[in-house]
Write an enzyme that holds these catalytic residues in place. Structure first.
Site, mmCIF file in Angstrom:
data_model
loop_
_atom_site.group_PDB
_atom_site.id
_atom_site.type_symbol
_atom_site.label_atom_id
_atom_site.label_comp_id
_atom_site.label_asym_id
_atom_site.label_seq_id
_atom_site.Cartn_x
_atom_site.Cartn_y
_atom_site.Cartn_z
ATOM 1 N N LYS A 176 2.673 1.481 13.387
ATOM 2 C CA LYS A 176 3.183 1.038 12.080
ATOM 3 C C LYS A 176 4.546 0.376 12.221
ATOM 4 O O LYS A 176 5.453 0.944 12.821
ATOM 5 C CB LYS A 176 3.315 2.241 11.135
ATOM 6 N N GLY A 210 6.856 9.518 1.876
ATOM 7 C CA GLY A 210 5.432 9.841 2.056
ATOM 8 C C GLY A 210 4.530 8.675 2.408
ATOM 9 O O GLY A 210 3.307 8.822 2.408
HETATM 10 N N1 ATP Z 1 8.885 -1.666 2.461
HETATM 11 C C1 ATP Z 1 7.606 -1.736 2.809
HETATM 12 N N2 ATP Z 1 6.820 -2.724 2.306
HETATM 13 C C2 ATP Z 1 5.508 -2.812 2.628
HETATM 14 N N3 ATP Z 1 4.878 -1.942 3.453
HETATM 15 C C3 ATP Z 1 5.610 -0.944 3.993
HETATM 16 C C4 ATP Z 1 6.998 -0.779 3.699
HETATM 17 N N4 ATP Z 1 7.453 0.333 4.361
HETATM 18 C C5 ATP Z 1 6.384 0.830 5.031
HETATM 19 N N5 ATP Z 1 5.271 0.066 4.828
HETATM 20 C C6 ATP Z 1 3.922 0.316 5.338
HETATM 21 O O1 ATP Z 1 3.603 1.661 5.026
HETATM 22 C C7 ATP Z 1 2.836 2.244 6.068
HETATM 23 C C8 ATP Z 1 3.573 3.457 6.595
HETATM 24 O O2 ATP Z 1 4.551 2.994 7.506
HETATM 25 P P1 ATP Z 1 5.934 3.681 7.868
HETATM 26 O O3 ATP Z 1 6.422 2.986 9.094
HETATM 27 O O4 ATP Z 1 6.810 3.679 6.652
HETATM 28 O O5 ATP Z 1 5.456 5.154 8.156
HETATM 29 P P2 ATP Z 1 6.300 6.435 8.441
HETATM 30 O O6 ATP Z 1 7.654 6.095 8.947
HETATM 31 O O7 ATP Z 1 5.442 7.271 9.325
HETATM 32 O O8 ATP Z 1 6.412 7.114 7.051
HETATM 33 P P3 ATP Z 1 7.029 8.583 6.738
HETATM 34 O O9 ATP Z 1 8.505 8.400 6.689
HETATM 35 O O10 ATP Z 1 6.407 8.917 5.445
HETATM 36 O O11 ATP Z 1 6.615 9.477 7.866
HETATM 37 C C9 ATP Z 1 2.608 1.124 7.088
HETATM 38 O O12 ATP Z 1 1.398 0.467 6.776
HETATM 39 C C10 ATP Z 1 3.811 0.208 6.847
HETATM 40 O O13 ATP Z 1 3.585 -1.111 7.283
HETATM 41 C C1 HMH Z 2 5.566 18.165 4.842
HETATM 42 C C2 HMH Z 2 5.936 16.805 5.282
HETATM 43 N N1 HMH Z 2 5.121 16.148 6.133
HETATM 44 C C3 HMH Z 2 5.429 14.902 6.545
HETATM 45 C C4 HMH Z 2 6.581 14.277 6.097
HETATM 46 C C5 HMH Z 2 6.922 12.881 6.633
HETATM 47 O O1 HMH Z 2 7.176 11.990 5.690
HETATM 48 C C6 HMH Z 2 7.404 14.991 5.196
HETATM 49 N N2 HMH Z 2 8.551 14.431 4.709
HETATM 50 N N3 HMH Z 2 7.053 16.229 4.804
#
Ligand code: ATP
Ligand code: HMH
Length: 269
Positions: A176, A210
């Site tokens: 991602k 999330g």
């Molecule tokens: N500002 C944004 N605009 C469009 N798509 C986004 C944006 N931020 C994240 N995404 C998309 O959302 C999905 C989750 O990506 P992200 O990299 O945010 O996950 P993450 O860091 O694991 O999230 P979390 O913090 O909830 O664990 C991916 O498909 C990413 O491309």
């Molecule tokens: C419980 C839980 N799982 C995953 C994440 C990652 O976003 C969070 N903030 N909280």
């Protein structure tokens, strides 16, 4: 009537935007019957994680047996697993019950910086869970931790990391790009043969609590309905993009995505 069944094995987010709560809302929106195994409670809101309370191995195992010995599941998703011991247990149980459509979201750190996986548990994740995953969905910092490299900053570096991740055993890598320093939100999909780029505009919002959980849960729901992996990932990308576009300014910090947006938009189309 029957519904495809999807199981989430993850932490509880009292704030309702991530974890088990995000997963169950996503399962519901995508017409699957959701079940859950809670690995840890978090006291959490839009401002951050205020407490982490892991469940005992006995509690996690009892939930897994209760769901899988009776209801069963068509697909499963793992999120926050917290410790090496919980990872080992979950991997063993998923093998015992022959859960084949497995999405592993290797959750490590919450957006505010709180640790959701102990440092020494990364090796257990690599050795025991990744090889049995159909799809894994690391973000860029998680990919760097797993592969043991610097955090990818460009598409070329993301491609290198995706190839290394695939060598660890999962059938599909979804790397991602939400954390890329600038430009569109590009996710790379790699199945060992072909690389696909899923690209959307970067939506200008701070309310992204999330996103990762919701995206992985949407993939699991589609797999539960027997979508092919690439198709499941593409639908999930549309689901998370709608959820971020219509994200919710709830609470004083980073608000949650809007799980109902995808269905509402489909209804209006
Ligand atoms: N500002 C944004 N605009 C469009 N798509 C986004 C944006 N931020 C994240 N995404 C998309 O959302 C999905 C989750 O990506 P992200 O990299 O945010 O996950 P993450 O860091 O694991 O999230 P979390 O913090 O909830 O664990 C991916 O498909 C990413 O491309
Ligand atoms: C419980 C839980 N799982 C995953 C994440 C990652 O976003 C969070 N903030 N909280």
């Amino acid at each position: 009537m029957t519904l495809a069944k999807a199981l989430t094995i993850a932490g509880s987010d009292s704030g309702g935007g991530a974890g088990i709560q995000a997963d169950l809302k996503t399962f519901q929106e995508l017409d699957t019957f959701g079940t859950s195994v809670i690995t840890a409670l978090t006291a959490q809101n839009t401002l951050g994680v205020h407490g982490v309370f892991p469940q005992t191995l006995e509690a996690v195992e009892a939930q897994l047996d209760a769901v899988l010995s009776d209801i069963g599941t068509d697909a499963a998703k793992t999120g926050m697993l917290f410790s090496a011991e919980i990872i080992t247990l979950v991997a063993r149980k998923l093998r015992q019950y022959e859960v084949k459509r497995l999405v592993v979201d290797p959750v490590m750190i919450a957006k505010g910086g709180a640790s959701l996986l102990q440092e020494e548990a990364v090796q257990a994740l690599i050795k025991e869970l990744l090889p049995q995953a159909m799809v894994i969905t690391p973000n860029l910092p998680e990919a760097a931790k797993i592969v043991g490299c610097e955090e990818p900053q460009t598409l070329a570096e993301m491609k290198e990391a995706a190839v290394k991740l695939h060598q660890l055993g999962p059938a599909y890598i979804v790397l991602k790009g939400g954390h890329l320093p600038s430009g569109p939100a590009i996710d790379l999909v790699y199945d060992g043969h072909e690389l696909h780029e899923l690209e959307t505009e970067r939506i200008a919002t701070k309310h992204t609590h999330g996103t990762g959980c919701t995206f992985a849960a949407a993939i699991a729901a589609e797999l539960a309905k027997e979508a092919a992996p690439l198709e499941a990932i593409q639908t999930a990308k549309a689901f998370i993009t709608a959820a971020i576009t219509h994200s919710l300014a709830i609470g004083g910090g980073i608000g949650p995505t809007n799980h109902a947006a995808y269905r509402r938009l489909a209804g209006e189309a």
